[in-house]
Write a protein that holds these residues in place. Structure first.
Motif, short mmCIF file in Angstrom:
data_model
loop_
_atom_site.label_atom_id
_atom_site.label_comp_id
_atom_site.label_asym_id
_atom_site.label_seq_id
_atom_site.Cartn_x
_atom_site.Cartn_y
_atom_site.Cartn_z
N THR A 191 0.86 -1.18 0.00
CA THR A 191 0.00 0.00 0.00
C THR A 191 0.90 1.23 0.00
OG1 THR A 191 -1.70 -1.20 1.19
CG2 THR A 191 -1.87 1.19 1.21
N LEU A 192 0.72 2.07 -1.00
CA LEU A 192 1.54 3.28 -1.15
C LEU A 192 0.63 4.48 -1.29
CD1 LEU A 192 4.08 1.89 -3.76
CD2 LEU A 192 4.59 2.41 -1.37
N LEU A 193 0.80 5.46 -0.45
CA LEU A 193 -0.01 6.68 -0.50
C LEU A 193 -1.50 6.33 -0.53
CD1 LEU A 193 2.13 8.68 -3.13
CD2 LEU A 193 2.49 8.45 -0.66
N GLY A 194 -1.85 5.33 0.26
CA GLY A 194 -3.26 4.95 0.38
C GLY A 194 -3.79 4.08 -0.74
N ARG A 195 -2.93 3.74 -1.70
CA ARG A 195 -3.38 2.90 -2.83
C ARG A 195 -2.70 1.56 -2.77
NH1 ARG A 195 -6.63 6.52 -6.31
NH2 ARG A 195 -6.30 8.44 -5.14
N ARG A 196 -3.44 0.53 -3.10
CA ARG A 196 -2.91 -0.82 -3.10
C ARG A 196 -2.30 -1.12 -4.47
NH1 ARG A 196 -1.71 -4.47 0.70
NH2 ARG A 196 -1.98 -6.60 0.01
N ALA A 197 -1.10 -1.64 -4.47
CA ALA A 197 -0.50 -2.15 -5.72
C ALA A 197 -0.32 -3.65 -5.53
CB ALA A 197 0.83 -1.47 -5.99
N ALA A 198 -0.56 -4.40 -6.60
CA ALA A 198 -0.51 -5.87 -6.50
C ALA A 198 0.92 -6.39 -6.37
CB ALA A 198 -1.19 -6.50 -7.72
N THR A 199 1.89 -5.56 -6.77
CA THR A 199 3.30 -5.97 -6.66
C THR A 199 4.12 -4.78 -6.18
OG1 THR A 199 4.46 -5.34 -8.69
CG2 THR A 199 2.89 -7.16 -8.88
N PRO A 200 5.28 -5.06 -5.58
CA PRO A 200 6.13 -3.95 -5.12
C PRO A 200 7.02 -3.39 -6.22
CG PRO A 200 7.07 -6.03 -4.42
CD PRO A 200 5.81 -6.38 -5.19
N VAL A 201 6.74 -3.71 -7.49
CA VAL A 201 7.57 -3.24 -8.61
C VAL A 201 6.76 -2.26 -9.46
CG1 VAL A 201 8.97 -3.91 -10.59
CG2 VAL A 201 8.79 -5.45 -8.61
N LEU A 202 7.11 -1.00 -9.35
CA LEU A 202 6.41 0.06 -10.09
C LEU A 202 7.14 0.36 -11.40
CD1 LEU A 202 5.36 0.32 -7.19
CD2 LEU A 202 5.56 2.79 -7.37
N ILE A 243 1.62 0.48 -10.40
CA ILE A 243 1.54 1.92 -10.64
C ILE A 243 2.51 2.31 -11.74
CG2 ILE A 243 2.03 4.18 -9.58
CD1 ILE A 243 1.28 2.70 -6.83
N MET A 244 2.06 3.12 -12.68
CA MET A 244 2.96 3.68 -13.70
C MET A 244 3.19 5.16 -13.39
SD MET A 244 2.44 4.10 -17.80
CE MET A 244 3.46 5.19 -18.79
N ILE A 245 4.46 5.53 -13.31
CA ILE A 245 4.79 6.95 -13.17
C ILE A 245 5.01 7.49 -14.59
CG2 ILE A 245 6.27 8.66 -12.07
CD1 ILE A 245 7.15 6.48 -10.06
N VAL A 246 4.09 8.33 -15.03
CA VAL A 246 4.15 8.87 -16.40
C VAL A 246 5.16 10.01 -16.43
CG1 VAL A 246 2.82 10.00 -18.23
CG2 VAL A 246 1.72 8.30 -16.76
N ALA A 284 -5.62 1.98 -15.02
CA ALA A 284 -4.24 2.16 -14.56
C ALA A 284 -4.17 3.17 -13.42
CB ALA A 284 -3.36 2.64 -15.72
N GLU A 285 -3.31 2.87 -12.45
CA GLU A 285 -3.01 3.83 -11.39
C GLU A 285 -1.81 4.62 -11.88
OE1 GLU A 285 -4.72 3.96 -8.40
OE2 GLU A 285 -3.45 5.62 -7.73
N LEU A 286 -2.02 5.91 -12.14
CA LEU A 286 -0.95 6.74 -12.72
C LEU A 286 -0.48 7.78 -11.72
CD1 LEU A 286 -2.50 7.47 -16.28
CD2 LEU A 286 -0.98 5.58 -15.61
N TRP A 287 0.83 7.93 -11.61
CA TRP A 287 1.43 9.08 -10.94
C TRP A 287 2.09 9.90 -12.05
CZ3 TRP A 287 4.52 6.58 -6.26
CH2 TRP A 287 3.60 5.96 -5.38
N PHE A 288 2.27 11.20 -11.80
CA PHE A 288 2.86 12.05 -12.84
C PHE A 288 4.21 12.59 -12.37
CE2 PHE A 288 3.59 15.99 -15.20
CZ PHE A 288 3.34 15.56 -16.50
N GLN A 289 5.23 12.41 -13.22
CA GLN A 289 6.56 12.92 -12.90
C GLN A 289 6.72 14.32 -13.47
OE1 GLN A 289 9.21 13.04 -15.56
NE2 GLN A 289 10.42 14.27 -14.13
N LEU A 290 7.21 15.22 -12.64
CA LEU A 290 7.32 16.63 -13.02
C LEU A 290 8.77 17.11 -12.96
CD1 LEU A 290 5.53 19.33 -13.41
CD2 LEU A 290 6.07 19.72 -11.00
N TYR A 291 9.21 17.76 -14.04
CA TYR A 291 10.39 18.61 -13.98
C TYR A 291 9.86 20.03 -13.80
CZ TYR A 291 13.45 14.93 -15.88
OH TYR A 291 14.18 13.78 -16.06
#
Ligand SMILES: Cc1cc2nc3c(=O)[nH]c(=O)nc-3n(C[C@H](O)[C@H](O)[C@H](O)COP(=O)(O)O)c2cc1C
Ligand SMILES: O=C(O)C(=O)c1ccccc1
Length: 372
Positions: free
Chosen positions: A88-99, A127-130, A148-155
């Motif tokens: 569980t990461l940031l309140g979300r469940r991921a089925a595997t520990p490999v993002l 989780i995919m970090i876009v 898909a559970e998406l996080w967004f990467q920002l520069y």
């Protein structure tokens, strides 16, 4: 600039006919085999863009080599049933520990680009970090993979209004966290890119998240980025912020004071400052500094399920993979990424079972030894 990818296989990229590379990817037994398959299919300049690191590539090599210097000490007779791989990461469940780590330019690897990656991540329950430097707009990635559970990467860019507009797009697309990359106040000097003359995307490919009205802005790796800008980002968004690219324990402590929701221990896959330590060697001090206050993630050099176990045992809550996903994508599109994520999942499950662990929570630093 380089031309479009030269494809040696007969795969058509639409997902119906796997062709020779597709068949080979179905038979591949290990993540590293995908690198060979990808290399055979990619334009050499594009392969070198994906594979390369900064300077002498000391850190690039160290990321993988450091895992090889660590041994696992399994526990026996614990009667542990089939392991639970979930986190569980940031309140979300991921089925595997490999993002899926954020990587740029997926359409250089395969015409379906980030859409294919997102579908494979969703199918794997991870989780995919876009990447901000994605070649498919974040809205289109989300639409292609609604589950898909998406996080967004920002520069973060020097233009605060533009940075905010990008954050708003990520929010509206349904991304559930903002991953702020901190290790890139300048672009690393990657000699493979310089040697190949790889300076820009081929015609037709763009950083779609940098569209601004009629134009596409160049992406800035901005030396002005500071803790104040992190505070700015916290003010403008309710999304949890993951700080990516932390290697110094003092920065980890400082990040906690700035309200980050998680830390990602990363050296950008050895692509930024060469000579920084392998991430697995930097992890224990960071984990000690954070002391459970927020989740700690790690990327860099993860190629085997046993690498995942070593990172989790030494204090990571989850890991992310960058190049392995690119190799899967280049080898066989969505199916290739699914296969890479599936291989890693199965290896983690097997290694947990052999270590006598019922879940990833059963791992601890006492199960890892330095061998040299
Ligand atoms: C081709 C490529 C592109 C990348 N693009 C980004 C990016 O856009 N944003 C970012 O924060 N990190 C980027 N990274 C770094 C990855 O997120 C990650 O830290 C790294 O790939 C992990 O190492 P690994 O490739 O050994 O798994 C990129 C890495 C690669 C290899
Ligand atoms: O190549 C990279 O590592 C990377 O992070 C990046 C950043 C901006 C644009 C393209 C790639």
């Amino acid at each position: 600039m380089t031309t479009a990818t030269s494809r040696t296989g007969s795969g058509n990229g639409t997902g119906t006919d796997p062709g020779p590379a597709g068949e080979a990817s179905g038979r591949a037994l290990a993540v590293r085999e995908f690198e060979r398959l990808a290399r055979a299919r990619l334009d050499p300049a594009h392969y070198d863009y994906f594979a390369g690191g900064a300077g002498d590539e000391v850190t690039l090599r160290a990321n993988e080599a450091a895992f090889g210097r660590l041994a696992l000490l399994p526990r026996v007779l614990r009667g542990a049933a089939g392991p639970d791989l979930g986190v569980t990461l940031l309140g979300r469940r991921a089925a595997t520990p490999v993002l899926v780590a954020p990587t740029a330019f997926h359409r250089l690897a395969h015409p379906d680009g980030e859409r294919a990656t997102a579908r494979a991540a969703a199918a794997a329950g991870t989780i995919m970090i876009v990447s901000m430097a994605a070649t498919v707009a974040v809205e289109d990635v989300a639409a292609a993979a609604p589950d898909a559970e998406l996080w967004f990467q920002l520069y973060a860019q020097s233009d605060a209004a533009f940075t905010e507009a990008v954050v708003r797009r990520a929010e509206a697309a349904g991304c559930s966290a903002l991953v702020v990359t901190a290790d890139s106040p300048a672009r690393g000097r990657r000699e493979r890119e310089l040697r190949r003359g790889f300076t820009d995307l081929p015609d037709g490919l763009r950083c779609e998240n940098l569209r601004d009205g009629g134009r596409v802005r160049p992406i800035e790796m901005w030396p002005g980025l500071s803790w104040e800008h992190l505070a700015f980002l916290r003010r403008i968004t309710a999304l949890p912020i993951v700080l990516k690219g932390v290697l110094h324990p003092d920065d980890a402590r400082r990040a906690l004071g700035h309200g980050v929701a998680a830390l990602l221990v990363s050296n950008h896959g050895g692509r930024q400052l060469d000579s920084v330590p392998a991430t697995i060697d930097a992890l224990p001090e960071i984990a000690a500094a954070v002391d459970g206050a927020v989740p700690v993630l790690l990327d860099g050099g993860i190629r085997r399920g046993t690498d995942v176990l070593k990172a989790l045992a030494l204090g990571a809550d989850a890991v992310a993979v960058g190049r392995p996903v690119i190799w899967g994508l280049a080898a066989d599109g969505e199916r290739g990424v699914a296969r890479v994520l599936g291989l890693l999942r199965d290896e983690v499950e097997q290694a947990l079972t052999l270590c006598g662990c019922a879940s990833v929570r059963d791992l601890d630093p006492g199960m890892v030894r330095r061998t040299c």
